[in-house]
Design a protein around this motif. Sequence first.
Motif, PDB file in Angstrom:
ATOM      1  N   ARG A  41       0.824  -1.214   0.000  1.00  0.00           N
ATOM      2  CA  ARG A  41       0.000   0.000   0.000  1.00  0.00           C
ATOM      3  C   ARG A  41       0.855   1.260   0.000  1.00  0.00           C
ATOM      4  O   ARG A  41       0.465   2.294   0.531  1.00  0.00           O
ATOM      5  N   THR A  46      -0.803   4.459  -1.182  1.00  0.00           N
ATOM      6  CA  THR A  46      -1.696   5.076  -0.197  1.00  0.00           C
ATOM      7  C   THR A  46      -0.903   5.902   0.806  1.00  0.00           C
ATOM      8  O   THR A  46      -1.275   7.029   1.144  1.00  0.00           O
ATOM      9  N   ARG A  74      -6.463  -1.083   5.871  1.00  0.00           N
ATOM     10  CA  ARG A  74      -6.942  -1.706   4.630  1.00  0.00           C
ATOM     11  C   ARG A  74      -6.437  -3.133   4.478  1.00  0.00           C
ATOM     12  O   ARG A  74      -7.098  -3.975   3.849  1.00  0.00           O
ATOM     13  N   LYS A  83      -2.988  -6.706   0.001  1.00  0.00           N
ATOM     14  CA  LYS A  83      -3.700  -6.905  -1.261  1.00  0.00           C
ATOM     15  C   LYS A  83      -3.877  -8.394  -1.542  1.00  0.00           C
ATOM     16  O   LYS A  83      -3.003  -9.204  -1.214  1.00  0.00           O
TER      17      LYS A  83
END
Length: 720
Positions: free
Chosen positions: A27, A30, A442, A445
């Motif tokens: 990430r 981000t 989050r 992935k």
Amino acid sequence: MKPFSMDERTLPPLFDVGAAWTILWQRRMTVLACTCAVFLATVAYLAVAKPSYTATASVMIDPRDLHATNLNNVLPGIGSDSAAIASQVFVIESRDLLMKVFESENIESDPEFSGGGLLSRVGLAAHPTRDSIFKSFQRGVTVERAGLTYVIDVNFVSRYPDKAARIANAIVDRYKAGLSGERETANSDVNSLLATKIDALQKNVGDAEQEVGDFKVTHQILDASAGGTLQSQIDKLTDQLITARSDADQAKDKYAQAMAAGTSPAGLAKLSEILSSEATVKLRENYNQRAADLANYEAMYQPRHPMIKRLRSELDRMQDLMAVEAQRITRELKAKSDLAGQNVSALQAKLDNLRQKLEGSDAAQVQLRQLEAKAKAARTVLDDFLKRAEETSQMQGLQLQEARVISAAAPPVQPTWPKPLLLLPVSAVLGLIIGCGLALVRGPKNRPEEDPTTPLRRSLLDVEPRKDTLTEIAKPEPVPVSLGEYRLPGVAGAGAYLSIRAMRRRFFQTGNEAFSRDVLQLIRRIILHLTEHPKPYVLLISPLHTPLAARLAGAMVGIGLQQAEQNVLVVEFDGQPGLEAPARNGNGVFVSGASGLRTIVYNRPAPENGESVTRPGLDDILADAGTFDFVLLMGPSIVDSNWDPALFAEADLMLFALSPTEETAEVANMLRQRLDADQIGRSATLAITPEHVETGRSQVVRPIRSSGDGEQSDRMSARG
């Protein structure tokens, strides 16, 4: 409610730095976006923010009090203690003092404080009130004491440097003026109070003195200085009486001498010595002259001579006169003697009278002394008030200020806010923290796993398969969870009983704390694979080929649960290989001498006349374990004939102890042949390596390589 309670301080942390770094790297965009967004927002704020300037004026509170005279100040200095200096900070920040500066500097009409913002300019908000303007002005004032010194810094923040310096100096000037005014006001107030008190005290003194005078008049007590007191009169009369008695005695003595002298010429000579008289002297002189003439004429003439007769006649007449004079002197001395005696009697009577009065006036004297003391006290207080009133009147304008400015506020050159060198690095760090937090929230992935098939297999996959084939390919085969490999201490040439005792002894020895932590970490991982339900939880410890490994694994898990404050029951079955404990009759619970755990042994009755044997079920075991948190079933090998699927396969978690020579793939194939998918999902493998050493040797925990749940787990070894 959680089915367990563990001391988290004894467990290693669960934060995986490697996994966190993997998430942050996945990430990273981000994180970079959040950092750039916060940084750009800070740059935008620096571009539109109006700078503010802070001016500082320093005031020193001098606790020393200058004494130009010996007069005491009505209002003393502030004092040198820390609380007094700190109190002056609050005085400067007080609403009354700042309100005076607010009015003198006409802050209410200053656009900087009365602007009201953008909403009030466009008419969407009401114009700020006087109180809100003052609060805005008050927020710009900060007063701080410089450490533990006598210096106080007065700061004021404004968008204009000149205004900041002007208002800071105005606050300091108002504070100094307030100190001077307090002293002058204190002097005026004290003078007014003293004047009022003095009038009352003067009246009290007059009344007390009047009362003393009236008492003296009423009781006939005169002033001592005029000789009018009874005692003084007695003293004077005593002295007079002594003198009168002395005079009376002298007069009496003279009278007695006069009576003894008689009226003859010789006696008259003695009387002349007692009392001087011109007549006596002349008579004596004439008598002596006539006597001398008579003696001369008798020598020359005959006794009958007329001259002699005349002289004798004159001598006789002179003797008569002398006798009369002697009688007169005697009477005079007698009169003086009588008068002196009367004087003594009169003085004695008067003295006796005064003494009688003195005896009756003692109570009056006591009251008089009380009244005089009262009048004296009132006069003393009046004198003190008059003296203090004179001092305070002379102190006007002589009291010096104890606060002086050591550094007047000057217009600052550099703004105090905003500070680009501070905001820009902080914003970058803050954005980085926010980005990292958002990335961790989050999570990682979901990357598709690489297909290990060959290019030919991939080409075949391009052909659309049947639905059942696709489902079969997509569904992975279940595998047991691997809890890693553990090396445990044992005793060479001995059975499980002695090896478990050796392991327990090493478990609680000082210096093996790492071994205890690793076991507790294993317990944590076991608990994470349990589905929550009311206690007790059933764990199956079963070997594949090596019973000793299962015995060591069961003892290690039981001792670890006991260290995690869990109530553990170990269930063993007779006739199993590796059970070297002494035989016991019945199903009573006892404490194992090897592991120290509560243990129960279920004896299987022997079949009679070919009838089938009724084996105990899980409900029967749980009925005996209602007060325990965990039940450890020490089961046989899954390939053994005593394996009871109805009993062992219903455990919450099945732990299969492996030896180092057993392959995980072989174990997985064996479990898939005998257990269904749900049972395999509730199973795990635990590799146990007994390390046989001589008894009495120390053991050191060493991590060895192990894995479980798809990630690196703990490594642990023990050296006997």
